[in-house]
Each structure stands twice: as C-alpha cells, then as structure tokens.
Design a protein around this motif. Structure first.
Motif, mmCIF file in Angstrom:
data_model
loop_
_atom_site.group_PDB
_atom_site.id
_atom_site.type_symbol
_atom_site.label_atom_id
_atom_site.label_comp_id
_atom_site.label_asym_id
_atom_site.label_seq_id
_atom_site.Cartn_x
_atom_site.Cartn_y
_atom_site.Cartn_z
ATOM 1 N N VAL A 15 -8.666 3.844 -14.216
ATOM 2 C CA VAL A 15 -7.308 3.395 -14.515
ATOM 3 C C VAL A 15 -7.071 2.123 -13.697
ATOM 4 C CG1 VAL A 15 -4.851 3.942 -14.405
ATOM 5 C CG2 VAL A 15 -6.524 5.748 -14.946
ATOM 6 N N VAL A 16 -6.624 1.062 -14.349
ATOM 7 C CA VAL A 16 -6.393 -0.221 -13.678
ATOM 8 C C VAL A 16 -4.929 -0.582 -13.839
ATOM 9 C CG1 VAL A 16 -6.990 -2.672 -13.600
ATOM 10 C CG2 VAL A 16 -8.758 -0.966 -14.123
ATOM 11 N N GLU A 17 -4.234 -0.757 -12.724
ATOM 12 C CA GLU A 17 -2.809 -1.089 -12.746
ATOM 13 C C GLU A 17 -2.572 -2.370 -11.959
ATOM 14 O OE1 GLU A 17 -0.324 2.124 -11.538
ATOM 15 O OE2 GLU A 17 -1.321 3.600 -12.840
ATOM 16 N N THR A 18 -2.179 -3.417 -12.664
ATOM 17 C CA THR A 18 -1.825 -4.661 -11.993
ATOM 18 C C THR A 18 -0.332 -4.657 -11.681
ATOM 19 O OG1 THR A 18 -1.427 -5.810 -14.091
ATOM 20 C CG2 THR A 18 -3.665 -5.897 -13.204
ATOM 21 N N ARG A 19 0.079 -5.639 -10.859
ATOM 22 C CA ARG A 19 1.474 -5.718 -10.423
ATOM 23 C C ARG A 19 1.952 -4.390 -9.837
ATOM 24 N NH1 ARG A 19 0.046 -9.972 -14.251
ATOM 25 N NH2 ARG A 19 1.270 -11.763 -13.575
ATOM 26 N N THR A 20 1.064 -3.739 -9.102
ATOM 27 C CA THR A 20 1.369 -2.452 -8.483
ATOM 28 C C THR A 20 0.883 -2.480 -7.045
ATOM 29 O OG1 THR A 20 1.161 -1.272 -10.582
ATOM 30 C CG2 THR A 20 0.995 0.040 -8.578
ATOM 31 N N LYS A 21 1.779 -2.263 -6.103
ATOM 32 C CA LYS A 21 1.463 -2.381 -4.684
ATOM 33 C C LYS A 21 1.342 -1.014 -4.022
ATOM 34 C CE LYS A 21 2.932 -4.657 -0.408
ATOM 35 N NZ LYS A 21 3.907 -5.595 0.207
ATOM 36 N N LEU A 22 0.336 -0.897 -3.137
ATOM 37 C CA LEU A 22 0.274 0.266 -2.261
ATOM 38 C C LEU A 22 1.289 0.055 -1.147
ATOM 39 C CD1 LEU A 22 -1.094 2.881 -1.143
ATOM 40 C CD2 LEU A 22 -2.588 1.353 0.162
ATOM 41 N N VAL A 23 2.315 0.873 -1.133
ATOM 42 C CA VAL A 23 3.362 0.744 -0.122
ATOM 43 C C VAL A 23 2.947 1.441 1.165
ATOM 44 C CG1 VAL A 23 5.772 1.248 0.429
ATOM 45 C CG2 VAL A 23 5.127 0.595 -1.905
ATOM 46 N N SER A 24 2.430 2.653 1.017
ATOM 47 C CA SER A 24 2.022 3.427 2.188
ATOM 48 C C SER A 24 1.120 4.558 1.732
ATOM 49 C CB SER A 24 3.227 3.987 2.943
ATOM 50 O OG SER A 24 3.956 4.876 2.109
ATOM 51 N N ALA A 25 0.386 5.106 2.681
ATOM 52 C CA ALA A 25 -0.441 6.279 2.408
ATOM 53 C C ALA A 25 -0.609 7.053 3.706
ATOM 54 C CB ALA A 25 -1.799 5.871 1.845
ATOM 55 N N ARG A 26 -0.642 8.352 3.563
ATOM 56 C CA ARG A 26 -0.831 9.189 4.746
ATOM 57 C C ARG A 26 -1.886 10.250 4.434
ATOM 58 N NH1 ARG A 26 3.776 10.937 2.256
ATOM 59 N NH2 ARG A 26 3.891 13.190 1.824
ATOM 60 N N ARG A 27 -2.589 10.633 5.460
ATOM 61 C CA ARG A 27 -3.593 11.678 5.315
ATOM 62 C C ARG A 27 -2.915 13.047 5.292
ATOM 63 N NH1 ARG A 27 -7.288 8.212 9.243
ATOM 64 N NH2 ARG A 27 -9.075 7.791 7.890
ATOM 65 N N GLU A 28 -3.269 13.804 4.290
ATOM 66 C CA GLU A 28 -2.821 15.199 4.196
ATOM 67 C C GLU A 28 -4.063 16.045 3.995
ATOM 68 O OE1 GLU A 28 0.133 15.530 1.148
ATOM 69 O OE2 GLU A 28 1.677 14.515 2.349
ATOM 70 N N GLY A 29 -4.625 16.484 5.102
ATOM 71 C CA GLY A 29 -5.870 17.242 5.041
ATOM 72 C C GLY A 29 -7.008 16.356 4.595
ATOM 73 N N SER A 30 -7.702 16.783 3.561
ATOM 74 C CA SER A 30 -8.889 16.058 3.114
ATOM 75 C C SER A 30 -8.592 15.040 2.019
ATOM 76 C CB SER A 30 -9.935 17.053 2.604
ATOM 77 O OG SER A 30 -9.398 17.820 1.528
ATOM 78 N N SER A 31 -7.315 14.692 1.817
ATOM 79 C CA SER A 31 -6.978 13.683 0.816
ATOM 80 C C SER A 31 -5.845 12.799 1.315
ATOM 81 C CB SER A 31 -6.608 14.343 -0.518
ATOM 82 O OG SER A 31 -5.421 15.100 -0.390
ATOM 83 N N TRP A 32 -5.635 11.704 0.591
ATOM 84 C CA TRP A 32 -4.553 10.768 0.886
ATOM 85 C C TRP A 32 -3.391 11.002 -0.083
ATOM 86 C CZ3 TRP A 32 -4.487 7.273 4.858
ATOM 87 C CH2 TRP A 32 -5.703 6.964 5.470
ATOM 88 N N ALA A 33 -2.176 10.941 0.434
ATOM 89 C CA ALA A 33 -0.984 10.888 -0.400
ATOM 90 C C ALA A 33 -0.491 9.441 -0.349
ATOM 91 C CB ALA A 33 0.096 11.836 0.110
ATOM 92 N N ALA A 34 -0.604 8.747 -1.466
ATOM 93 C CA ALA A 34 -0.325 7.309 -1.506
ATOM 94 C C ALA A 34 0.926 7.035 -2.326
ATOM 95 C CB ALA A 34 -1.514 6.557 -2.102
ATOM 96 N N ARG A 35 1.771 6.158 -1.823
ATOM 97 C CA ARG A 35 2.990 5.760 -2.520
ATOM 98 C C ARG A 35 2.758 4.390 -3.135
ATOM 99 N NH1 ARG A 35 8.050 3.331 -0.869
ATOM 100 N NH2 ARG A 35 9.765 4.042 -2.199
ATOM 101 N N LEU A 36 2.898 4.289 -4.453
ATOM 102 C CA LEU A 36 2.669 3.061 -5.198
ATOM 103 C C LEU A 36 3.977 2.558 -5.780
ATOM 104 C CD1 LEU A 36 -0.520 4.135 -7.209
ATOM 105 C CD2 LEU A 36 -0.411 3.092 -4.926
ATOM 106 N N LYS A 37 4.132 1.233 -5.793
ATOM 107 C CA LYS A 37 5.360 0.643 -6.355
ATOM 108 C C LYS A 37 5.001 -0.456 -7.352
ATOM 109 C CE LYS A 37 9.749 -0.400 -6.737
ATOM 110 N NZ LYS A 37 9.576 -1.384 -7.849
ATOM 111 N N PRO A 38 5.137 -0.151 -8.667
ATOM 112 C CA PRO A 38 4.973 -1.215 -9.667
ATOM 113 C C PRO A 38 6.121 -2.209 -9.551
ATOM 114 C CG PRO A 38 4.884 0.979 -10.668
ATOM 115 C CD PRO A 38 5.427 1.140 -9.290
ATOM 116 N N VAL A 39 5.853 -3.465 -9.884
ATOM 117 C CA VAL A 39 6.890 -4.482 -9.777
ATOM 118 C C VAL A 39 8.020 -4.229 -10.769
ATOM 119 C CG1 VAL A 39 5.901 -6.120 -11.433
ATOM 120 C CG2 VAL A 39 7.236 -6.978 -9.514
ATOM 121 N N ASP A 40 7.736 -3.524 -11.853
ATOM 122 C CA ASP A 40 8.733 -3.332 -12.909
ATOM 123 C C ASP A 40 9.136 -1.878 -13.087
ATOM 124 O OD1 ASP A 40 6.339 -2.435 -13.796
ATOM 125 O OD2 ASP A 40 6.376 -3.471 -15.719
ATOM 126 N N GLY A 41 8.983 -1.050 -12.047
ATOM 127 C CA GLY A 41 9.325 0.354 -12.208
ATOM 128 C C GLY A 41 9.503 1.047 -10.879
#
Length: 515
Positions: free
Chosen positions: A167-193
C-alpha cells in the motif's frame, strides 16, 4: 490494520525497500509526506555511476558496489536508464594525466563491466568532442556511465511495490509512533483527511534528510549515528554543445562539475556541495552557486555562460552519513543501516546516507538485516527483476519507439521517443485503442494529452500539475505558460476536492524562469 513493515519516506531508498519487502511476501505500507521523489531523489545529477572521484578518497568498496549496480540497473530499467559517454578534458592544474589514467583503469575493472565501452585517451583537435571547448584543451579521456530519470526510478519502484501487494500513500505524514510490545502503534496524518492509527511489526525509517528528525521526534529513539546535510544545486541552460556525450570538468578546487545533454534542447550543469545548517526542507540555489557553475563552464567552453542564461534550476539536500570529514565534498557517499531493537521490543531500521546507484543493493541489505524478524519472508530477488515497462528486447528503446509508431501511426516521432524512454512497454496502456491524436484527449502542448495525465493520476500518484511537469516528466521545460495553466485547471477539475492538492501558490513561476 497491521502491517509487517511501515516504510517512512517515498524517496528512492524507501520505494526500493517497499518493493523488495513486498516481493518477499511481506505486508507493506509506504507513507510519504509529500509527493514521491519530491525532495532529494529528484534533485540529483541524474546519473547511475560508480563515482570516479570517490577513488581519490579510497572508497573502493563503494565504487565497486556502485559499478556492479550500474550494470544491474541498466538491465532492470533500460527505458529510463541508458549509457552515456563522458569526456574528461585534461587540465594540468588539477590532476596529472597518469593519475587520471590509473583511476580510469580501476574504474574499468573494479565492477565487472559488461555492456559499457571502456575508457580511452582522446585527442580533441578536430574531434567533435572538442568543438565546443577552448583551444587550449587538446587532450581528454573518455569513459562510460549511465543516465537515469531519477524521479521516474522512484515512481517505478513504488508501482512495482504496489503491484506486489504494498500500500503506497503519498501526502501522508508519520506524526508519531510508540512501541506497544512487539509492534509499533503509528499515527498517520494525510494532508487531506483525519489522522488514523496503524500497527506495524517493524518501521523502516528511510526519510532521507528527515531521518534523524523521525527518530527523535516521531519515534523517541536515540541513536549514535547522524546525517550531514549537504545542498547540491544544478542549473539548466540552453544547449552548450552538439552530440550525445557529456563532460566531466575538473575545477581548481578539485571539485567536479558535469555538463550533460538534457531534454534535447538544454544542458544540465552541476553539482555544488554546500553545507546545509537549516532544518530539512525545500532548498533553492544561491547566486554564489550559480556563479560557481557558470565559472566552471567558462573555464572550459568557448561560449561564455552568465546567470542570465539559466532557464531553470533545482536544488536538493542530500542526507549523507556523518563521517566527520573536513569538507562537504569529502563526506562519504556510502550508507549505514542501523537497527534499534531492544529486547522484546519492536525494531526500527534507519537508513543513513546512500546514493541512487546503490539503492537496490541497499534495499536488499536492509531486508537481509530484518530477516531475523520475518523468518517467513522470501529470499533476495530484485537482481535481474525488471521494473514496470522495462521489459525491452535487447534493452533497445529506439526499437520500442519504432514499434509504437508502427502500432499507432498517428504518433509523432518525438512523442513516440518520449513515451518509449518514460514508460517503456507501459506506453501502450496510455495509447490503448487510440486511432488518432484527438483520441488522446485535450492537448496541453509539448506532446502532453489528457490520456497521459489521466494515466499519471490513476497509476502514478500524480496530484498536481507540478508532479506531472517536473517529476513524472520534464515537460515543464517545454510547455508554454498557457499550456501549464490549462493543465493545472484540468488536474484540479479531474481531482475533486479534497483530493486535488494543487498548490495555491504560483509554483510555475517558482520552478521555471523561461520556456
């Protein structure tokens, strides 16, 4: 939704890693905060090369790897990569002839050269290669490297990644991510949503100039490695010389400047190496850099070049691995892959440095480094796997252009040539069942029609006229202001809000001086 890999950065390294990972059977999400190749990866000198001058810094491993990759990439994407012969006039004030000969001998033999002709001495007296130069330059050396459409290389890797399941998403920024056990919880912000959260087992930080910023600000990870930001700038001027060869010019400060045929009517001149101390972001050429590049040309060419001759310029910030070299020119162009994986916690792999020529090998090495976290993943596969449109018999773009004209007799020769060198065999998807030029829809000028624009929007993530004119193509140098304005209006209408992201500012005036 959870992915195996979240790749941050839509430059050549991020797109290459996403493609490699998807081809190994992993689920991949690639996010890019702007357009694909909108920063460093579209601001290169547009060469696939070993880096002849890096031999002076004893970077034999880097040069060998790059020369090997040069052969690999030429076979992978012969529509956007092709051989280019370089002429190196001998200047007594810089490097002695014996040193140049030695460097070229190593250059010929380090990387297992197969397709490209070797180096040789050249007399410029009466030779076509000497016609544009000052008469005092009587001797030269000739050697081979390759040209690449850098921004299209990125797009084709992203396309191949998508076709393999990414999956490829342009105009989408990684705002933050935190480790939750063995995976990352990542917050993404599209420019238009609105922002949303995804999960990933591994994050790949291929953010280029923003790699350190992503680590510290978005991921809260501390590392001992860092980048050294270097601005490289280029100018485009009316064509300086006839012929399909290029020039490599040695300056008294021992830096190298290239003069390369560009878009038929122009010559590309660059690059500079200037330390960049500002935050990562858009860069512009300075007046001092323009003067430096003009002086480099005037040192060798009979025709005098002034800043008023510049029709376009571009600059990019290169994120080199900080090896604490004294000068910007001496900083290594090699890359470092760093994995941060505390016991039991989700890993992040960060990419420091690198260059376009070695992107495929970098991606392969990155995935090999992550193999311990994905035992189910397939093995290395990208060497020899062509990019979309690259399945040209005998690597022959000219033969494809002739075939396109035979299949679509209405196609002008120059348009068939451009389609072959931009889209390769995928050109037929644009031309489809057209019987006349009118069937391709509205004509904006310079051979650009609505059918091509629609394809770039649907298949290549183009969202603005700038995306189309300066990254998916270089038609911005050829299109009239009226044609560019009509294209801008067409794209805005084609992409209903909020998907239409055309800049409100006058990007045309910013990016091009004249037509």
């Amino acid at each position: 939704m959870e992915f195996d890999l979240l790749v941050v950065g839509g430059g050549v390294n991020g797109a290459g890693i996403a493609r490699d990972a998807a081809g190994r059977g992993l689920s991949v999400l690639l996010v890019e905060q702007n357009d694909l190749a909108s920063a460093t990866s579209s601001a290169s000198t547009k060469l696939v090369h070993g880096g002849l001058r890096y031999l002076e810094y004893y970077e034999f491993k880097l040069v060998r790897e790059a020369l090997e990759e040069r052969e690999t990439l030429l076979a992978m994407a012969p529509h956007i990569i092709w051989p280019l012969r370089f002429v190196l006039p001998h200047a007594h004030a810089t490097r002695p002839a014996w040193l140049v000969r030695l460097g070229l001998f190593l250059y010929d033999h380090l990387g297992g050269r197969k397709r490209l002709p070797g180096s040789r001495g050249l007399s410029l007296k009466g030779a076509p290669e000497g016609a544009a130069l000052k008469p005092e330059y009587g001797k030269a050396f000739a050697y081979s490297d390759c040209w690449v459409d850098d921004a299209r290389l990125v797009t084709l890797n992203a396309m191949d990644a998508r076709e393999r399941g990414a999956v490829v998403e342009t105009r989408t920024k990684l705002v933050s991510a935190r480790r939750e056990g063995s995976s990352w919880a990542a917050r993404l912000k599209p420019v238009d949503g609105p922002a949303r959260q995804v999960r990933a087992r591994v994050i790949v930080n291929a953010a280029g100039p923003w790699v350190s910023e992503v680590l510290t600000d978005a991921l809260d990870v501390t590392t001992g490695s860092g980048t050294r930001l270097i601005k490289g700038s280029h100018i485009i001027v009316p064509r300086l010389f006839e012929g399909e060869h290029a020039y490599m010019l040695q300056n008294p400060d021992r830096r190298i400047v290239f003069a390369i045929p560009y878009e038929d009517r122009f010559t590309l001149v660059g690059t500079t190496d200037v330390a960049w101390y500002a935050p990562p972001g858009p860069a512009k050429i300075s007046a001092e850099e323009v003067d430096y590049l003009c002086e480099s040309i005037n040192r060798y060419f009979a025709r005098s070049l002034t800043p008023s001759d510049v029709v376009w310029s571009y600059a990019g910030v290169r994120p080199l691995f900080d090896d604490h070299a004294d000068s910007a020119s001496a900083v290594t162009r090699d890359y470092v892959l760093e994995v941060d994986a505390p016991e039991g916690a989700a890993p992040v792999l960060s990419v420091f440095g690198g260059k376009i020529t070695t992107y495929r090998h970098l991606a392969d090495q990155a995935m090999n480094r992550l193999s311990a976290f994905f035992p189910q993943a397939g093995r290395s596969w990208t060497r020899g796997a062509v990019l979309p449109g690259g399945d040209l018999p005998d690597l022959d773009r000219e033969a494809l252009a002739r075939a396109l004209r035979a299949e679509f007799p209405f196609l002008p020769a120059e348009m068939a040539k451009r389609f072959a060198r931009s889209y390769g065999t995928r050109a037929r998807r644009i031309l489809a069942d057209a019987k006349t030029l009118a069937d391709l829809g509205e004509a904006f000028g310079a051979g650009l029609h609505a059918a091509e624009v629609d394809y770039l929007i649907a298949e290549e993530w183009a969202r603005t006229a700038e995306d189309i004119l300066y990254r998916r193509s270089k038609l911005g140098l050829h299109l009239s202001p009226d044609g560019a304005a009509r294209l801008d209006g067409y794209v805005r209408a084609r992409l209903s809000p909020p998907d239409c992201l055309a800049n409100s500012e006058n990007w045309l005036d910013q990016r091009r001086t004249t037509v």
